[in-house]
Design an enzyme around this catalytic site. Structure first.
Site, PDB file in Angstrom:
ATOM      1  N   GLY A 194       4.725   1.625   9.177  1.00 11.43           N
ATOM      2  CA  GLY A 194       4.246   3.125   9.178  1.00 11.43           C
ATOM      3  C   GLY A 194       4.596   3.418   7.662  1.00 11.43           C
ATOM      4  O   GLY A 194       4.941   4.793   7.454  1.00 11.43           O
ATOM      5  N   LYS A 195       4.450   2.391   6.699  1.00 10.29           N
ATOM      6  CA  LYS A 195       4.633   2.881   5.348  1.00 10.29           C
ATOM      7  C   LYS A 195       3.429   3.999   4.732  1.00 10.29           C
ATOM      8  O   LYS A 195       3.891   4.752   3.702  1.00 10.29           O
ATOM      9  CB  LYS A 195       4.560   1.626   4.581  1.00 10.29           C
ATOM     10  CG  LYS A 195       5.222   0.383   4.387  1.00 10.29           C
ATOM     11  CD  LYS A 195       5.118  -0.801   3.972  1.00 10.29           C
ATOM     12  CE  LYS A 195       3.723  -1.270   4.085  1.00 10.29           C
ATOM     13  NZ  LYS A 195       3.716  -2.094   5.475  1.00 10.29           N
ATOM     14  N   ALA A 214      -4.551  -4.743   4.429  1.00 12.06           N
ATOM     15  CA  ALA A 214      -3.665  -3.946   4.743  1.00 12.06           C
ATOM     16  C   ALA A 214      -4.475  -2.881   5.530  1.00 12.06           C
ATOM     17  O   ALA A 214      -5.735  -2.711   5.327  1.00 12.06           O
ATOM     18  CB  ALA A 214      -3.129  -3.156   3.546  1.00 12.06           C
ATOM     19  N   HIS A 220      -3.601   1.265   6.417  1.00 15.14           N
ATOM     20  CA  HIS A 220      -2.774   2.401   6.293  1.00 15.14           C
ATOM     21  C   HIS A 220      -3.306   3.485   7.126  1.00 15.14           C
ATOM     22  O   HIS A 220      -4.484   3.975   6.817  1.00 15.14           O
ATOM     23  CB  HIS A 220      -2.356   2.721   4.745  1.00 15.14           C
ATOM     24  CG  HIS A 220      -1.361   1.833   4.310  1.00 15.14           C
ATOM     25  ND1 HIS A 220      -1.330   1.815   2.936  1.00 15.14           N
ATOM     26  CD2 HIS A 220      -0.536   1.200   4.637  1.00 15.14           C
ATOM     27  CE1 HIS A 220      -0.374   0.983   2.686  1.00 15.14           C
ATOM     28  NE2 HIS A 220      -0.020   0.379   3.753  1.00 15.14           N
ATOM     29  N   ARG A 268      -6.818 -20.811 -11.014  1.00 10.33           N
ATOM     30  CA  ARG A 268      -7.357 -20.497 -12.361  1.00 10.33           C
ATOM     31  C   ARG A 268      -8.735 -20.591 -12.203  1.00 10.33           C
ATOM     32  O   ARG A 268      -9.471 -20.919 -13.365  1.00 10.33           O
ATOM     33  CB  ARG A 268      -6.469 -21.012 -13.478  1.00 10.33           C
ATOM     34  CG  ARG A 268      -5.115 -20.832 -13.515  1.00 10.33           C
ATOM     35  CD  ARG A 268      -4.264 -21.665 -14.369  1.00 10.33           C
ATOM     36  NE  ARG A 268      -4.236 -22.995 -13.577  1.00 10.33           N
ATOM     37  CZ  ARG A 268      -3.596 -23.910 -13.810  1.00 10.33           C
ATOM     38  NH1 ARG A 268      -3.337 -24.082 -15.164  1.00 10.33           N
ATOM     39  NH2 ARG A 268      -3.703 -25.049 -13.168  1.00 10.33           N
ATOM     40  N   GLN A 294       1.556  -5.098   3.683  1.00  8.24           N
ATOM     41  CA  GLN A 294       2.412  -5.852   4.608  1.00  8.24           C
ATOM     42  C   GLN A 294       4.008  -5.654   4.561  1.00  8.24           C
ATOM     43  O   GLN A 294       4.243  -4.565   4.681  1.00  8.24           O
ATOM     44  CB  GLN A 294       1.992  -7.335   3.959  1.00  8.24           C
ATOM     45  CG  GLN A 294       0.534  -7.654   4.229  1.00  8.24           C
ATOM     46  CD  GLN A 294      -0.343  -7.377   3.258  1.00  8.24           C
ATOM     47  OE1 GLN A 294      -0.191  -7.205   2.124  1.00  8.24           O
ATOM     48  NE2 GLN A 294      -1.558  -6.494   3.665  1.00  8.24           N
ATOM     49  N   THR A 300       1.786 -13.782   4.555  1.00 13.36           N
ATOM     50  CA  THR A 300       0.315 -13.182   3.613  1.00 13.36           C
ATOM     51  C   THR A 300       0.474 -14.178   2.260  1.00 13.36           C
ATOM     52  O   THR A 300       1.415 -14.660   2.030  1.00 13.36           O
ATOM     53  CB  THR A 300       0.121 -11.970   3.395  1.00 13.36           C
ATOM     54  OG1 THR A 300      -1.110 -11.638   2.984  1.00 13.36           O
ATOM     55  CG2 THR A 300       1.138 -11.369   2.585  1.00 13.36           C
ATOM     56  N   THR A 326      -8.115  -4.911  12.198  1.00 15.04           N
ATOM     57  CA  THR A 326      -8.427  -5.783  13.107  1.00 15.04           C
ATOM     58  C   THR A 326      -8.713  -5.360  14.431  1.00 15.04           C
ATOM     59  O   THR A 326      -9.315  -6.057  15.471  1.00 15.04           O
ATOM     60  CB  THR A 326      -7.741  -7.206  13.008  1.00 15.04           C
ATOM     61  OG1 THR A 326      -6.254  -6.971  13.534  1.00 15.04           O
ATOM     62  CG2 THR A 326      -7.965  -7.753  11.668  1.00 15.04           C
ATOM     63  N   GLY A 351       6.737  11.123  14.960  1.00 18.22           N
ATOM     64  CA  GLY A 351       5.435  11.312  15.461  1.00 18.22           C
ATOM     65  C   GLY A 351       4.524  10.798  14.404  1.00 18.22           C
ATOM     66  O   GLY A 351       4.916  10.507  13.336  1.00 18.22           O
TER      67      GLY A 351
HETATM   68  P1  IMP Z   1      -3.754 -12.358   5.561  1.00 18.17           P
HETATM   69  O1  IMP Z   1      -2.955 -11.426   4.757  1.00 18.17           O
HETATM   70  O2  IMP Z   1      -5.069 -11.924   6.162  1.00 18.17           O
HETATM   71  O3  IMP Z   1      -4.082 -13.691   4.921  1.00 18.17           O
HETATM   72  O4  IMP Z   1      -2.828 -12.721   6.820  1.00 18.17           O
HETATM   73  C1  IMP Z   1      -1.718 -13.461   6.753  1.00 18.17           C
HETATM   74  C2  IMP Z   1      -0.737 -12.961   7.895  1.00 18.17           C
HETATM   75  O5  IMP Z   1      -0.340 -11.682   7.420  1.00 18.17           O
HETATM   76  C3  IMP Z   1      -1.157 -12.549   9.354  1.00 18.17           C
HETATM   77  O6  IMP Z   1      -0.172 -13.004  10.215  1.00 18.17           O
HETATM   78  C4  IMP Z   1      -1.717 -11.460   9.367  1.00 18.17           C
HETATM   79  O7  IMP Z   1      -1.655 -10.772  10.625  1.00 18.17           O
HETATM   80  C5  IMP Z   1      -0.590 -10.563   8.766  1.00 18.17           C
HETATM   81  N1  IMP Z   1      -0.905  -9.363   7.908  1.00 18.17           N
HETATM   82  C6  IMP Z   1      -1.718  -9.196   6.938  1.00 18.17           C
HETATM   83  N2  IMP Z   1      -1.648  -7.909   6.461  1.00 18.17           N
HETATM   84  C7  IMP Z   1      -1.099  -7.259   7.385  1.00 18.17           C
HETATM   85  C8  IMP Z   1      -0.855  -5.817   7.722  1.00 18.17           C
HETATM   86  O8  IMP Z   1      -1.270  -4.939   6.837  1.00 18.17           O
HETATM   87  N3  IMP Z   1      -0.068  -5.646   8.635  1.00 18.17           N
HETATM   88  C9  IMP Z   1       0.430  -6.744   9.384  1.00 18.17           C
HETATM   89  N4  IMP Z   1       0.250  -7.741   9.417  1.00 18.17           N
HETATM   90  C10 IMP Z   1      -0.610  -8.259   8.308  1.00 18.17           C
END
Ligand code: IMP
Length: 420
Positions: free
Chosen positions: A15-16, A39, A41, A142, A223, A238, A300, A410
């Site tokens: 919830g950032k 990400a 949000h 690189r 994340q 990540t 997703t 909330g």
């Molecule tokens: P990637 O960042 O897409 O490579 O995913 C690597 C891992 O980080 C996976 O387990 C994703 O579900 C998790 N992840 C990446 N972004 C988010 C986020 O914004 N919220 C929660 N999990 C994340």
């Protein structure tokens, strides 16, 4: 405080966005320091919901915003978000600044991310399939293409041609994937480059100038701590550095310029993707927490796994980030429960119990949670915390040695209680 980092203290989705949106009101510059369109949000303002992936949340509050060198930028996603914000009446030109050193997420990164995950099968990481890992891999190898390459069509064409030639070999021979057409890629990226060029800036200089002028700068992490490439639950992480120090690296400022680190944690825990999760709820209460908390991914749509609050992992987050205060979000989700288990220690395979996060992956993979059960308040939270909710918050503060200064009650911007 002039420079504050907001960091996810769990596995992301804490919830950032909402906390950043709130603190952005009193800030002059909001800086996103890592990650890319992985990400998600969610910000609710005046009844309107914004789901954003790439741009810093502060733009919704009309603040100057920056995307640092430690981020990866998908030009197509960024332009689509800017267009959407403009269409909803938000100004973006002259407000958003993108580091020329940030790397670009290209269509083959997205294709490779998906193809690798499919190939891994049961061993997959559960990525967002937005091309994040492959884009950071090219950066470290690189051979990446950077935002500043967008400013010179000749250089851009040259780099795109080279990259497409190489990636097509991988895609076709290793992953049996269709190749990319170089001319199509070049014309699309040149068009996007023209749109992005006005936003490119030296963001290190920008932040330095803001801090020298005494402006309030907010660094927004994506994340969360346990997804950090170096300190998280590798390989289920990540590819960037969500921990607070990542802000200094990404923006090219000294770590001593940061004054405060606000950790954001849910009052329980969620995790998307694969990997160990000691306090994961088993039984019918899992579905209840998931439904009450609306725990489905912004990017997703995937179901989030839910667990009870894990103080071992949170203590680790306090340590590796230097958290000075905590925002505890979604406390209202727990209002339905009369008993609230909280994980206070892990029992390791050897039988010993620890309050510290295990340094070795096998210990973490096989540990069992030791719960203490706190009384619930079983009543909706209005303008004040019920007595048992205050007890829950105090328990967290005592266990971690940091104050909880904000509590989320909330989804909307105004559903936050300031404590103390
Ligand atoms: P990637 O960042 O897409 O490579 O995913 C690597 C891992 O980080 C996976 O387990 C994703 O579900 C998790 N992840 C990446 N972004 C988010 C986020 O914004 N919220 C929660 N999990 C994340």
């Amino acid at each position: 405080m002039p420079a504050t980092v907001i960091v996810g203290a769990q596995w992301g989705d804490e919830g950032k966005g909402k906390i950043v949106d709130l603190l952005a009101q009193g800030s002059d510059l909001v800086c996103r320091y890592q990650g890319g369109p992985n990400a998600g949000h969610t910000v609710v303002v005046g009844g309107e919901t914004y789901k954003i992936r790439q741009i810093p949340t502060g733009l919704i509050a009309g603040k100057r915003c920056a995307i640092g060198a430690g981020c990866v930028v998908d030009p197509a996603v960024l332009i689509a978000e800017l267009d959407e914000l403009e269409a909803r009446g938000h100004r973006t030109r002259g407000l958003l600044f993108v580091s020329g050193n940030a790397h670009l997420v290209m269509p083959w990164h997205v294709a490779l991310d998906g193809a690798r995950e499919r190939r891994l099968g049961n061993l997959q990481i559960g990525t967002t399939r937005r091309g994040i890992g492959p884009a950071y891999a090219d950066k470290v190898t690189r051979i990446g293409i950077r935002v500043q390459d967008l400013l010179d069509p000749k250089i851009l064409r040259q780099k795109l041609e080279l990259a497409v030639a190489e990636k097509n070999v991988w895609l076709q021979r290793v992953y049996e994937h269709d190749p990319f057409d170089v001319e199509e890629v070049v014309s699309t990226q040149l068009r996007l480059a023209e749109r992005l060029a006005p936003y490119v800036e030296d963001t290190s200089l920008l932040v330095d100038a803001a801090l020298r002028a005494g402006e309030r700068v907010l660094f927004e992490g994506a994340q969360g701590t346990l997804l950090d490439l170096d300190h998280g639950t590798y390989p289920f992480v990540t590819s960037s550095s969500p921990i607070a120090a990542g802000a200094a690296v990404s923006f090219g400022i000294g770590p001593n310029r940061i004054d405060e680190v606000l950790g954001v944690a849910k009052a329980y825990v969620t995790r998307v993707g694969e990997g160990p999760f000691p306090s994961e709820i088993v039984g019918p209460e899992h579905a209840r927490v998931q439904a009450l908390g609306q725990e489905f991914g912004t990017v997703t749509g995937r179901e989030r796994r839910c667990g009870w609050l894990d103080l071992v992992a949170l203590r680790f987050a306090v340590r590796v980030n230097g958290i000075t205060s905590l925002a505890l979000t979604k406390l209202d989700v727990l209002s339905e429960f009369s008993d609230l288990p909280v994980c206070v220690r892990y029992r390791l395979p050897s039988g010993t119990e620890t309050a510290d996060f295990p340094a070795h992956q096998s210990d973490f993979h096989h540990c069992r949670p030791v719960f203490e059960v706190l009384p619930g308040w079983a009543t909706p939270i209005e303008h004040e915390l019920p007595r048992a909710a205050k007890g829950y918050v105090s328990f967290v503060e005592d266990a971690l040695g940091v104050p909880v200064t904000l509590v989320g009650t909330g989804a909307a911007r105004e559903h936050v209680l300031a404590l103390g």
